[in-house]
Design a protein around this motif. Structure first.
Motif, short mmCIF file in Angstrom:
data_model
loop_
_atom_site.label_atom_id
_atom_site.label_comp_id
_atom_site.label_asym_id
_atom_site.label_seq_id
_atom_site.Cartn_x
_atom_site.Cartn_y
_atom_site.Cartn_z
N LEU A 29 0.81 -1.22 0.00
CA LEU A 29 0.00 0.00 0.00
C LEU A 29 0.84 1.27 0.00
O LEU A 29 0.37 2.32 -0.40
N ARG A 30 2.09 1.15 0.46
CA ARG A 30 2.95 2.34 0.57
C ARG A 30 3.75 2.52 -0.71
O ARG A 30 4.94 2.29 -0.78
N GLY A 31 3.08 2.94 -1.74
CA GLY A 31 3.72 3.16 -3.03
C GLY A 31 2.78 3.94 -3.92
O GLY A 31 1.90 4.67 -3.45
N THR A 32 2.95 3.80 -5.21
CA THR A 32 2.11 4.47 -6.19
C THR A 32 1.19 3.44 -6.83
O THR A 32 1.60 2.32 -7.13
N HIS A 33 -0.06 3.85 -7.03
CA HIS A 33 -1.08 2.92 -7.51
C HIS A 33 -1.70 3.44 -8.80
O HIS A 33 -1.83 4.64 -9.01
N LEU A 34 -2.09 2.47 -9.65
CA LEU A 34 -2.80 2.79 -10.88
C LEU A 34 -3.98 1.83 -10.97
O LEU A 34 -3.81 0.61 -11.03
N ALA A 35 -5.19 2.38 -10.93
CA ALA A 35 -6.40 1.54 -10.93
C ALA A 35 -6.94 1.36 -12.34
O ALA A 35 -6.92 2.29 -13.16
N LEU A 36 -7.43 0.14 -12.61
CA LEU A 36 -8.03 -0.18 -13.89
C LEU A 36 -9.37 -0.86 -13.64
O LEU A 36 -9.47 -1.74 -12.77
N ALA A 37 -10.39 -0.46 -14.37
CA ALA A 37 -11.69 -1.10 -14.30
C ALA A 37 -11.81 -2.01 -15.51
O ALA A 37 -11.95 -1.54 -16.65
N LEU A 38 -11.73 -3.34 -15.27
CA LEU A 38 -11.77 -4.32 -16.36
C LEU A 38 -13.21 -4.75 -16.62
O LEU A 38 -13.93 -5.11 -15.69
N GLU A 39 -13.61 -4.75 -17.87
CA GLU A 39 -14.95 -5.19 -18.25
C GLU A 39 -14.86 -6.61 -18.81
O GLU A 39 -14.74 -6.82 -20.03
N VAL A 40 -14.83 -7.60 -17.92
CA VAL A 40 -14.81 -9.01 -18.33
C VAL A 40 -15.80 -9.78 -17.46
O VAL A 40 -16.09 -9.38 -16.33
N ASP A 41 -16.29 -10.89 -17.97
CA ASP A 41 -17.35 -11.63 -17.28
C ASP A 41 -16.82 -12.62 -16.25
O ASP A 41 -17.39 -12.76 -15.18
N GLU A 42 -15.72 -13.30 -16.55
CA GLU A 42 -15.28 -14.41 -15.73
C GLU A 42 -14.02 -14.07 -14.94
O GLU A 42 -13.14 -13.34 -15.44
N ARG A 43 -13.93 -14.62 -13.73
CA ARG A 43 -12.76 -14.40 -12.89
C ARG A 43 -11.48 -14.87 -13.59
O ARG A 43 -10.45 -14.18 -13.52
N ALA A 44 -11.54 -16.04 -14.22
CA ALA A 44 -10.34 -16.59 -14.85
C ALA A 44 -9.80 -15.62 -15.91
O ALA A 44 -8.58 -15.42 -16.01
N GLN A 45 -10.69 -15.01 -16.66
CA GLN A 45 -10.26 -14.05 -17.68
C GLN A 45 -9.67 -12.81 -17.02
O GLN A 45 -8.65 -12.29 -17.46
N ALA A 46 -10.32 -12.33 -15.95
CA ALA A 46 -9.79 -11.16 -15.23
C ALA A 46 -8.41 -11.46 -14.66
O ALA A 46 -7.51 -10.61 -14.69
N GLU A 47 -8.23 -12.67 -14.13
CA GLU A 47 -6.93 -13.04 -13.56
C GLU A 47 -5.85 -13.11 -14.64
O GLU A 47 -4.70 -12.73 -14.39
N ARG A 48 -6.21 -13.61 -15.83
CA ARG A 48 -5.22 -13.64 -16.91
C ARG A 48 -4.81 -12.23 -17.32
O ARG A 48 -3.61 -11.96 -17.53
N VAL A 49 -5.79 -11.33 -17.45
CA VAL A 49 -5.46 -9.95 -17.80
C VAL A 49 -4.60 -9.32 -16.71
O VAL A 49 -3.61 -8.65 -17.01
N ALA A 50 -4.97 -9.54 -15.45
CA ALA A 50 -4.21 -8.97 -14.34
C ALA A 50 -2.77 -9.48 -14.35
O ALA A 50 -1.82 -8.72 -14.14
#
Length: 408
Positions: free
Chosen positions: A196-217
């Motif tokens: 948490l003690r750093g710089t952050h960049l947030a992204l809102a991913l538009e995907v349906d499945e967790r597995a797909q979100a995890e691959r993108v992440a």
């Protein structure tokens, strides 16, 4: 052709040998082999080693009882094996390692069984084929049966652990985003698995499945230079991802994120970098604001940065006022006719690039066409162009987003 009763005779020899076998001696050898070849880094932990030995003992006893005809396969219930499956799930040991442990155990059991079978055959208690052949089939049947039970137990426990972790992480993030937690701690970072003690960049991913979100992440984290990432389901079909950096996030880092994001093919909206907990909250809100606008404009382009639409978002806090601003600044160019559309498109390209030639290249038209359209715009703009370029550019960007006047 096999003689009548030959299978019964060979099974009888095997069962008699199993009845004379000490399962605990076999189990000790099997557990030792498994510990050495599969989990050498864990066996220094006495609790792990004890659980492994109990699992090995229960399995070997069950196998010997099955071979001796004292136990039916469907009645097997090795509690030690199930307890060990629970432990490996809790430790986060991959299920592939658990399965490998069973097959290494099979190897150890079969080696010891073969050694004993040779001794028994030498004593005339049966041929080696009689003592080994049926035992091999029943051993494999047992392993296929028990691995199915154990893996199902592992999957259930792991799913419950992950569900609890997700709930815990969601609650902690809710407190952080809501401002209830104001300072990062080591314990908090360990629970989230994120610095948490750093710089952050947030992204809102538009995907349906967790597995797909995890691959993108995973792809974004590995290729963008981030030190780590944090992911959370925000709403059905929308996953929030934070990329964490130790230092400042500049053009080099954002360019790497842009390349990685484009390569994933996923639809997403990206906030601006922020430092510390305040920055984590701010980039999160920016990504969500950009995502809402992204959906409104049809998710084109697939990757939208908050910095690209910051002005529009600011002015859209009062949409009626924004529409009135467009009408006041653009006059008849705010209309929906084809000439107004072409003129606004040309004017936006010119004011954005700062050059008539670059605008012509972007639009794919002749530079004289750009010059004519700019002259027309100067003639019809409600309040002129030369002194109000910033206002006209803002109005053009809003018109592109809101569309020409008409039914909402």
């Amino acid at each position: 052709m096999t003689a009548p009763g030959a299978d019964d005779l060979s099974t009888a020899a095997m069962r008699a040998m199993a009845a004379r076998t000490d399962p605990d001696l076999l189990a000790a050898a099997v557990s030792r082999d498994t510990a050495t070849h599969v989990w050498p880094e864990h066996v220094r932990n006495p609790e792990f080693l004890d659980a492994l030995r109990k699992s090995g003992r229960d399995n070997v006893r069950a196998i010997v009882d099955v071979l001796a005809g004292r136990l039916r396969l469907e009645d097997v219930n090795p509690t030690g094996a199930l307890a060990f499956a629970d432990l490996t799930a809790e430790l986060g040991i991959p299920v592939s390692e658990l399965e490998r442990g069973y097959w290494v155990g099979v190897r150890g059991f079969w080696r010891e069984w073969f050694r004993l079978a040779r001794i028994e055959a030498a004593k005339g208690e049966g041929t080696l084929e009689e003592l080994v052949g049926p035992a091999t089939i029943e051993l494999l049947d047992y392993i296929i049966h028990i691995v199915g039970i154990v893996v199902a137990r592992y999957d259930a426990v792991r799913a419950e652990i992950l569900r609890n972790q997700e709930d815990r992480r969601r609650a902690l993030l809710g407190q952080i985003l809501g401002g209830a937690i104001s300072a990062p701690t080591g314990e908090l970072e360990n629970l989230l698995g994120y610095r948490l003690r750093g710089t952050h960049l947030a992204l809102a991913l538009e995907v349906d499945e967790r597995a797909q979100a995890e691959r993108v992440a995973s792809t974004l984290t590995e290729t963008s230079g981030a030190l780590g990432s944090l992911m959370l389901l925000h709403a059905p079909g929308t996953w929030m991802l934070w990329l964490g950096y130790a230092g400042a996030v500049g053009p080099k880092e954002t360019a790497a994120v842009a390349r990685a994001a484009a390569a994933t093919g996923a639809t997403m909206a990206i906030g601006a970098p922020g430092t510390g907990l305040d920055g984590l909250r701010r980039t999160y809100e920016q990504a969500l604001d950009a995502a809402r606008l992204h959906r409104r404009i049809g998710k084109q382009p697939p990757v939208l940065w908050f910095s690209e639409v910051r002005l529009e978002l600011l002015m859209l806090h009062d949409e009626d006022a924004a529409r009135q601003f467009v009408a006041d600044e653009l006059g008849e160019l705010a209309g929906a006719d084809e000439r107004a559309e072409r003129t606004c498109e040309t004017l936006l390209a010119w004011l954005t690039t700062g050059s008539q030639s670059r605008a012509a290249t972007r639009l794919g038209v002749h530079e004289n066409t750009v010059r004519i359209r700019i002259r027309h715009a100067e003639e019809v703009l409600a309040q002129g162009l030369s002194e109000r370029r910033a206002e006209v550019l803002a109005a053009l960007r809003l018109r592109r987003l809101l569309g020409p006047p008409g039914p909402r």
